[in-house]
Design a protein around this motif. Structure first.
Motif, PDB file in Angstrom:
ATOM      1  N   ASN A   1     -51.635  12.712  27.689  1.00 57.05           N
ATOM      2  CA  ASN A   1     -51.755  11.303  28.060  1.00 57.05           C
ATOM      3  C   ASN A   1     -51.299  10.434  26.888  1.00 57.05           C
ATOM      4  O   ASN A   1     -51.878  10.492  25.795  1.00 57.05           O
ATOM      5  CB  ASN A   1     -53.208  10.984  28.427  1.00 57.05           C
TER       6      ASN A   1
ATOM      7  N   TRP B   1     -51.373   7.172  26.229  1.00 53.94           N
ATOM      8  CA  TRP B   1     -52.281   6.156  25.692  1.00 53.94           C
ATOM      9  C   TRP B   1     -53.486   6.792  25.016  1.00 53.94           C
ATOM     10  O   TRP B   1     -53.998   6.277  24.013  1.00 53.94           O
ATOM     11  CB  TRP B   1     -52.720   5.193  26.794  1.00 53.94           C
ATOM     12  N   GLY B   2     -53.941   7.920  25.546  1.00 52.88           N
ATOM     13  CA  GLY B   2     -55.040   8.622  24.903  1.00 52.88           C
ATOM     14  C   GLY B   2     -54.642   9.137  23.533  1.00 52.88           C
ATOM     15  O   GLY B   2     -55.396   9.006  22.557  1.00 52.88           O
TER      16      GLY B   2
ATOM     17  N   PHE C   1     -56.151   7.931  19.918  1.00 56.29           N
ATOM     18  CA  PHE C   1     -56.777   8.911  19.030  1.00 56.29           C
ATOM     19  C   PHE C   1     -56.069   8.963  17.676  1.00 56.29           C
ATOM     20  O   PHE C   1     -56.720   8.989  16.625  1.00 56.29           O
ATOM     21  CB  PHE C   1     -56.747  10.296  19.683  1.00 56.29           C
TER      22      PHE C   1
END
Length: 247
Positions: free
Chosen positions: A161, A163-164, A168
């Motif tokens: 992902n 955006w994840g 992070f």
């Protein structure tokens, strides 16, 4: 279309997320031990050694785990339009970083803007062009090798992902700078750098962004003519007061 400067062909990365986290923990442990001592002893030259240490650490990690360097650190011939896009990305990001920095400074003015006389001596301990090289060119190469190279590649092996991953990696980059007062601005920049890398798979672009971000504000504030950027000084002093390495 961008052409890969390596002619070895495509290789598959077998890094795992835990590899990246181990690398991050090793880097942070080094900051609080040997790197803090090196920078305290040799100042700007210690900062240069720090950056080179980060580069060697990322390369050694890839070699130890038998990862092809062209896969972990992909470098391709850049496109003109994308180079321009990087500049526009930096302008937009900087426009967000400024209010974030001002917000933190509003609530914690002493921590953000307390400047000691020794800091000017620290920065002026090397010629201006050398100082620019150490503070801008080396981080653009060495810090990117660790974060957008080894660590990001290890995370991409499991998490997809965009955006994840961006979020992070931004958190890790904020923690990497070792100061609660600088966390939000550096986390934002780390997220943007990671987004560029994820979308382009070319380290040229985040490296250019990193170089512009570290050098242009200082140049515009008169760094090369002997002036010192107040915000940069304050951030550096905060790290020095905490006994943390400069980054």
């Amino acid at each position: 279309m961008e052409k890969n400067w390596s002619d070895t062909g495509k290789s598959t990365c077998t890094l795992k997320p835990w590899h990246g986290m181990v690398m991050f923990l090793v880097v942070m442990a080094s900051f609080y031990t040997i790197i803090a001592w090196i920078q305290g002893k040799w100042g700007m030259y210690g900062l240069a050694l720090t950056e080179l240490y980060l580069l060697l650490l990322s390369i050694a990690g890839a070699k130890l785990l038998k990862q092809p360097l062209e896969t972990i650190f992909p470098v391709k011939k850049p496109e003109g339009k994308k180079l321009l896009a990087v500049v526009l990305f930096w302008i937009s990001s900087y426009a967000l970083v400024i209010p974030l920095t001002m917000l933190v400074a509003y609530f914690y003015p002493r921590q953000m803007f307390s400047v000691s006389g020794n800091l000017n001596t620290f920065i002026a301990s090397v010629p201006p062009l050398l100082a620019l090289f150490i503070s801008s060119v080396l981080p653009a190469v060495c810090e990117e090798a660790v974060h957008r190279g080894f660590i990001l590649k290890s995370m991409q092996s499991r998490f997809h992902n965009v955006w994840g991953l961006t979020f992070f990696m931004g958190i890790l980059f904020g923690l990497f700078h070792g100061s609660v007062w600088r966390f939000l601005p550096t986390a934002l920049l780390g997220g943007v750098l990671s987004y560029l890398m994820i979308r382009t798979e070319n380290m040229i672009y985040p490296a250019l962004f990193h170089f512009i971000n570290n050098s242009l504000p200082s140049v515009l504030s008169g760094f090369l003519s002997g002036g010192i950027d107040t915000d940069q000084m304050a951030a550096t002093e905060q790290l020095m007061e905490q006994g943390l390495p400069l980054s």
